[in-house]
Design an enzyme around this catalytic site. Sequence first.
Site, PDB file in Angstrom:
ATOM      1  N   TYR A  18       8.964  51.206 -36.610  1.00 31.30           N
ATOM      2  CA  TYR A  18       9.284  49.780 -36.448  1.00 31.30           C
ATOM      3  C   TYR A  18       9.849  49.303 -35.292  1.00 31.30           C
ATOM      4  O   TYR A  18       9.565  48.202 -34.880  1.00 31.30           O
ATOM      5  CB  TYR A  18      10.505  49.686 -37.490  1.00 31.30           C
ATOM      6  CG  TYR A  18      11.130  48.413 -37.628  1.00 31.30           C
ATOM      7  CD1 TYR A  18      10.653  47.452 -38.812  1.00 31.30           C
ATOM      8  CD2 TYR A  18      12.206  47.996 -36.984  1.00 31.30           C
ATOM      9  CE1 TYR A  18      11.303  46.464 -39.012  1.00 31.30           C
ATOM     10  CE2 TYR A  18      12.870  46.589 -37.370  1.00 31.30           C
ATOM     11  CZ  TYR A  18      12.131  46.013 -38.155  1.00 31.30           C
ATOM     12  OH  TYR A  18      12.907  44.587 -38.352  1.00 31.30           O
ATOM     13  N   HIS A  22       8.271  46.203 -32.318  1.00 34.84           N
ATOM     14  CA  HIS A  22       9.061  45.247 -31.800  1.00 34.84           C
ATOM     15  C   HIS A  22       9.283  45.360 -30.294  1.00 34.84           C
ATOM     16  O   HIS A  22      10.150  44.577 -29.739  1.00 34.84           O
ATOM     17  CB  HIS A  22      10.699  45.298 -32.465  1.00 34.84           C
ATOM     18  CG  HIS A  22      10.472  44.654 -33.943  1.00 34.84           C
ATOM     19  ND1 HIS A  22      10.053  45.536 -34.932  1.00 34.84           N
ATOM     20  CD2 HIS A  22      10.664  43.490 -34.379  1.00 34.84           C
ATOM     21  CE1 HIS A  22      10.194  44.634 -36.023  1.00 34.84           C
ATOM     22  NE2 HIS A  22      10.445  43.409 -35.623  1.00 34.84           N
ATOM     23  N   TYR A  41      17.947  36.183 -31.597  1.00 34.04           N
ATOM     24  CA  TYR A  41      17.517  36.735 -32.736  1.00 34.04           C
ATOM     25  C   TYR A  41      17.616  38.160 -32.628  1.00 34.04           C
ATOM     26  O   TYR A  41      16.993  38.694 -31.216  1.00 34.04           O
ATOM     27  CB  TYR A  41      16.052  36.425 -33.076  1.00 34.04           C
ATOM     28  CG  TYR A  41      15.490  36.871 -34.448  1.00 34.04           C
ATOM     29  CD1 TYR A  41      15.973  37.572 -34.942  1.00 34.04           C
ATOM     30  CD2 TYR A  41      14.258  36.182 -34.708  1.00 34.04           C
ATOM     31  CE1 TYR A  41      15.591  37.943 -36.470  1.00 34.04           C
ATOM     32  CE2 TYR A  41      13.742  36.717 -35.722  1.00 34.04           C
ATOM     33  CZ  TYR A  41      14.383  37.522 -36.775  1.00 34.04           C
ATOM     34  OH  TYR A  41      13.788  37.744 -37.854  1.00 34.04           O
ATOM     35  N   TRP A  76       1.841  38.776 -38.829  1.00 35.34           N
ATOM     36  CA  TRP A  76       3.184  39.887 -38.728  1.00 35.34           C
ATOM     37  C   TRP A  76       3.546  40.502 -39.928  1.00 35.34           C
ATOM     38  O   TRP A  76       3.674  41.678 -39.738  1.00 35.34           O
ATOM     39  CB  TRP A  76       4.206  39.119 -37.861  1.00 35.34           C
ATOM     40  CG  TRP A  76       5.266  40.027 -37.559  1.00 35.34           C
ATOM     41  CD1 TRP A  76       6.394  40.265 -38.075  1.00 35.34           C
ATOM     42  CD2 TRP A  76       5.523  40.951 -36.397  1.00 35.34           C
ATOM     43  NE1 TRP A  76       7.439  41.034 -37.484  1.00 35.34           N
ATOM     44  CE2 TRP A  76       6.760  41.540 -36.449  1.00 35.34           C
ATOM     45  CE3 TRP A  76       4.449  41.057 -35.410  1.00 35.34           C
ATOM     46  CZ2 TRP A  76       7.148  42.434 -35.527  1.00 35.34           C
ATOM     47  CZ3 TRP A  76       4.947  42.245 -34.261  1.00 35.34           C
ATOM     48  CH2 TRP A  76       6.374  42.869 -34.513  1.00 35.34           C
ATOM     49  N   TRP A  77       3.627  39.549 -40.858  1.00 35.96           N
ATOM     50  CA  TRP A  77       4.204  40.290 -41.992  1.00 35.96           C
ATOM     51  C   TRP A  77       3.294  41.346 -42.806  1.00 35.96           C
ATOM     52  O   TRP A  77       3.770  42.490 -43.066  1.00 35.96           O
ATOM     53  CB  TRP A  77       4.246  39.363 -43.103  1.00 35.96           C
ATOM     54  CG  TRP A  77       5.518  38.486 -43.159  1.00 35.96           C
ATOM     55  CD1 TRP A  77       6.310  38.500 -42.021  1.00 35.96           C
ATOM     56  CD2 TRP A  77       5.768  37.051 -44.007  1.00 35.96           C
ATOM     57  NE1 TRP A  77       7.495  37.355 -42.201  1.00 35.96           N
ATOM     58  CE2 TRP A  77       6.919  36.606 -43.309  1.00 35.96           C
ATOM     59  CE3 TRP A  77       5.034  36.623 -44.832  1.00 35.96           C
ATOM     60  CZ2 TRP A  77       7.339  35.502 -43.959  1.00 35.96           C
ATOM     61  CZ3 TRP A  77       5.597  35.430 -45.348  1.00 35.96           C
ATOM     62  CH2 TRP A  77       6.742  34.821 -44.859  1.00 35.96           C
TER      63      TRP A  77
END
Length: 104
Positions: A18, A22, A41, A76-77
């Site tokens: 994960y 990113h 963010y 992306w999802w």
Amino acid sequence: MIRKAFVMAVHAGQETEYERRHRPIWPELEKVLKAHGVHNYSIFLHAETRQLFGYVEIEDEARWAAIAATPECRRWWKHMGDIMPANPDNSPVSLGLREVFHLD
């Protein structure tokens, strides 16, 4: 700015992956986020529970919601769906949090 916070999760054993995905996020996704008024963010990981805490500042709720309809976000999802709980549309399972305290 509107402050938003939410929680998500990552599957056991996928915490490193994960984070790797990113670093960095795709440039085209970053461009979409900024074009839709997204600022500051951050996503934090609680290592013991694998819970992800997201914090974001947005300019407008409608522009924030519109991100979900972009091809970049949808891609992306799908890319992230194998390492975190996802809804049938591939969006991450997410729970919004209500702000109960803030200090500038």
